[in-house]
Enzyme design. Structure first.
Site, PDB file in Angstrom:
ATOM      1  N   ARG A  61       9.118 -54.914 -58.043  1.00 15.48           N
ATOM      2  CA  ARG A  61       9.494 -54.252 -56.791  1.00 15.48           C
ATOM      3  C   ARG A  61      10.320 -55.194 -55.923  1.00 15.48           C
ATOM      4  NH1 ARG A  61       6.101 -53.848 -53.493  1.00 15.48           N
ATOM      5  NH2 ARG A  61       4.519 -55.191 -54.422  1.00 15.48           N
ATOM      6  N   LYS A 202       4.330 -46.996 -56.682  1.00 22.06           N
ATOM      7  CA  LYS A 202       3.904 -47.561 -55.408  1.00 22.06           C
ATOM      8  C   LYS A 202       4.467 -46.786 -54.218  1.00 22.06           C
ATOM      9  CE  LYS A 202       1.183 -50.668 -56.986  1.00 22.06           C
ATOM     10  NZ  LYS A 202      -0.289 -50.401 -56.908  1.00 22.06           N
ATOM     11  N   HIS A 221      -6.608 -50.066 -52.989  1.00 23.14           N
ATOM     12  CA  HIS A 221      -5.923 -50.735 -54.090  1.00 23.14           C
ATOM     13  C   HIS A 221      -6.991 -51.474 -54.886  1.00 23.14           C
ATOM     14  CE1 HIS A 221      -2.610 -53.725 -55.477  1.00 23.14           C
ATOM     15  NE2 HIS A 221      -2.683 -52.699 -56.277  1.00 23.14           N
ATOM     16  N   SER A 239      -3.461 -60.490 -57.594  1.00 20.49           N
ATOM     17  CA  SER A 239      -3.091 -60.933 -58.932  1.00 20.49           C
ATOM     18  C   SER A 239      -3.758 -62.269 -59.274  1.00 20.49           C
ATOM     19  CB  SER A 239      -1.571 -61.080 -59.020  1.00 20.49           C
ATOM     20  OG  SER A 239      -1.181 -61.524 -60.293  1.00 20.49           O
ATOM     21  N   LYS A 243      -9.339 -58.859 -61.682  1.00 23.10           N
ATOM     22  CA  LYS A 243      -9.677 -57.452 -61.415  1.00 23.10           C
ATOM     23  C   LYS A 243      -9.679 -56.612 -62.694  1.00 23.10           C
ATOM     24  CE  LYS A 243      -6.579 -54.812 -59.525  1.00 23.10           C
ATOM     25  NZ  LYS A 243      -5.675 -54.105 -58.610  1.00 23.10           N
ATOM     26  N   THR A 244      -8.607 -56.717 -63.480  1.00 21.68           N
ATOM     27  CA  THR A 244      -8.513 -55.926 -64.706  1.00 21.68           C
ATOM     28  C   THR A 244      -9.551 -56.367 -65.720  1.00 21.68           C
ATOM     29  OG1 THR A 244      -6.142 -55.577 -64.364  1.00 21.68           O
ATOM     30  CG2 THR A 244      -6.987 -55.227 -66.587  1.00 21.68           C
ATOM     31  N   ASP A 258      -6.298 -49.087 -60.747  1.00 25.28           N
ATOM     32  CA  ASP A 258      -5.430 -49.619 -59.682  1.00 25.28           C
ATOM     33  C   ASP A 258      -5.516 -48.912 -58.332  1.00 25.28           C
ATOM     34  OD1 ASP A 258      -3.484 -51.599 -58.988  1.00 25.28           O
ATOM     35  OD2 ASP A 258      -1.937 -50.070 -59.058  1.00 25.28           O
ATOM     36  N   ARG A 323       5.054 -55.266 -68.517  1.00 22.71           N
ATOM     37  CA  ARG A 323       4.102 -54.192 -68.220  1.00 22.71           C
ATOM     38  C   ARG A 323       3.971 -53.219 -69.384  1.00 22.71           C
ATOM     39  NH1 ARG A 323       1.067 -54.102 -63.224  1.00 22.71           N
ATOM     40  NH2 ARG A 323       2.156 -55.532 -61.823  1.00 22.71           N
TER      41      ARG A 323
END
Length: 538
Positions: A61, A202, A221, A239, A243-244, A258, A323
């Site tokens: 982004r 987003k 989020h 990041s 989290k993942t 997410d 990604r």
């Protein structure tokens, strides 16, 4: 479906869609979109059958080129500044007309989809793309309507993505050739000059962050999973915090990875798929993501090993932001529809490179609001040129760049949810360093972090004796199954206690300085949850 009076249609969306109704592929399935991408030489299949594409110049982004139209709808409601950059209606209208003229007669792909798994709060989104693989991304990341819903589909929001259209900053009023513009009055998102698909995802997340709090729904989020007895856990984190990794639990169902909303009595996913980072992806470490990269999946900006079509996931020569986009149904343990109960446990994940915060601590409601506003983690020395010691990163609500309203509005809504649901436990989890800062201490074992989270989810941690952290006042358990007691109190892990106290003051002071931006808008309850300097207490 959200009724028209809740989110009214703009008067000119229908006319625009009519102008763009020729030479349009509508609602194609994933296999056909992959075929069309290959036919146009816009992508390649890897050895596992996933579609690999390049997003070109932009591989992430561009926050400085993301705008919101400032008009009667938004002037007093948006938190204007470096995150939410204002743009005039005139500039938007001119760009819209130019983009429409640019694509007229060209091949387009149109898709009707939902954002929001809860029918009470979902919005209908129509997307227009200039490539089949961008439409494939929308097929995966948004929710496909049922056949019945398609028959009655009325678009409430439009995403108009034309990467080939470049703005002229001197004429068009943008910063540079690329742009992403949200118009809340006309219910449109314009994206030009960039093919990075995450701008679409987003953009709609920002829209929901603006709309849903008006109806008492907290947009978040975070990732979410569910146990066999229906208990839901939420995982917030910037990041690199895990989290993942930590939300991917083979014993629990994945609600989403997410974006979620918290209504009166439900947690619901905004999306229909996952957009996972795959740099250094390995089947042993992240088996669910690895297994999901198969026919139909979309891989962005990866490279093959020379002479093969096998992806080299450690290759960051294009970007570290490689990604994979795929439907949530590609995850074996996915819950569909992606809806769960009010959470039982909420985890704020931080990678504390200062070695100050405990591996896990329980938060009061006020502390939860404070740490939600802080959204803290740290970059470590050596990860970027010029970083020679831990660098703090604060992102309000763990996603400040997606918040149209002032962050305290979301923190206040979180506090309201917690007060209405006192059974919800909120935990601060440090996945970073202990026994010293980065370079001196050691990283907290993932095995121990998993054990602490499992103990919290199972309720075992509730049985522990807690003591207050001397600086942050969070409640630190003194024992936990599967974890050595010796690591639970961070000060005890440092050989030099005085050095720990100085480091704790350094981190506390950074929190205090960051909070100054929110102090005026924050309640006295949140202000009192700020950490205290140990030096001042002597």
């Amino acid at each position: 479906m959200v009724k028209e009076e809740k989110y009214p249609n703009p008067c000119n969306m229908r006319q625009l869609l009519h102008r763009l109704s020729n030479n349009v592929h509508i609602q194609l399935d994933a296999s056909r979109l992959v075929e069309q991408t290959l036919e146009r030489n816009q992508g390649t299949l890897n050895d596992r059958g996933a579609l690999c594409i390049s997003t070109g110049k932009f591989t992430g982004r561009s926050p400085k080129d993301r705008f919101i139209v400032k008009d009667e709808t938004t002037a007093a409601a948006v938190d204007w500044g470096d995150i939410n950059i204002p743009l005039s209606s005139e500039v938007f209208d001119n760009l819209l007309e130019k983009m429409t003229g640019f694509v007229e007669g060209k091949e387009l792909w149109k898709r009707h989809c939902h954002a929001g798994a809860d029918p009470a709060y979902r919005i209908n989104v129509t997307v227009i793309n200039t490539t089949p693989w961008a439409n494939l991304f929308c097929h995966h990341l948004f929710i496909d309507p049922t056949a019945t819903a398609l028959n009655d589909f009325e678009p409430e929001w439009l995403i108009f993505q034309v990467p080939e259209f470049l703005a002229d900053p001197l004429i068009d009023g943008t910063r540079q050739e690329n742009f992403s513009i949200i118009n809340f009055s006309k219910k449109m998102i314009l994206i030009g000059g960039t093919a990075y698909t995450g701008e679409m995802k987003k953009g709609i997340f920002s829209v929901l962050n603006f709309l849903l709090p008006q109806h008492g729904v907290l947009p978040m989020h975070c990732s979410a999973n569910e146990g066999s007895n229906g208990d839901v856990a939420l995982f917030f984190g910037l990041s690199g915090t895990g989290k993942t990794t930590l939300s991917a639990d083979p014993t629990r169902k994945l609600i989403g990875d997410d974006e979620h909303g918290w209504s009166q009595d439900l947690i619901f996913n905004f999306e229909g798929g996952c957009y996972a980072k795959c740099i250094n992806l390995h089947a042993d470490k992240e088996p669910q993501i690895y297994a999901a990269i198969r026919p139909g999946s979309l891989l962005e900006n990866t490279r093959f090993f020379d002479g093969t079509n096998i992806v080299n996931y450690s290759d960051s020569s294009i970007t570290e932001n490689t990604r994979a986009a795929y439907p949530i149904a590609y995850i074996d343990q996915a819950k569909i529809p992606s809806i769960g109960n009010t959470p039982s446990n909420i985890f704020f994940l931080t990678c504390d490179a200062f070695g100050v915060l405990p591996p896990i601590a329980k938060l009061t409601t006020a502390q939860a609001m404070y740490h939600f506003l802080s959204g803290y983690t740290a970059k470590v020395a050596g990860t970027e040129i010029g970083i020679t010691e831990p660098q703090t990163t604060f992102s309000a609500c763990f996603g400040k760049v997606f918040l149209p309203s002032h962050p305290t509005a979301y923190a206040t809504l979180l506090g309201k949810k917690l007060e209405e649901n006192p059974q919800v436990n909120v935990w601060l989890v440090n996945t970073g360093w202990t026994g010293g800062a980065y370079g001196a201490g050691e990283r907290i074992s993932l095995r121990y972090t998993r054990a602490l989270i499992q103990a919290a989810i199972s309720g075992q941690l509730q049985e522990a004796h807690f003591v207050k952290h001397p600086s942050f006042s969070v409640l630190v358990p003194q024992s936990c199954p599967g974890t050595p007691d010796s690591i639970l109190n961070p000060r005890d892990t440092w050989a030099d206690k005085e050095a720990y106290d100085k480091q704790a003051d350094k981190l506390a002071n950074l929190f205090i300085q960051n909070f100054e931006a929110y102090r005026e808008e924050a309640s006295e309850e949140i202000r009192q949850a700020s950490p205290k300097l140990l030096a001042a207490m002597i």
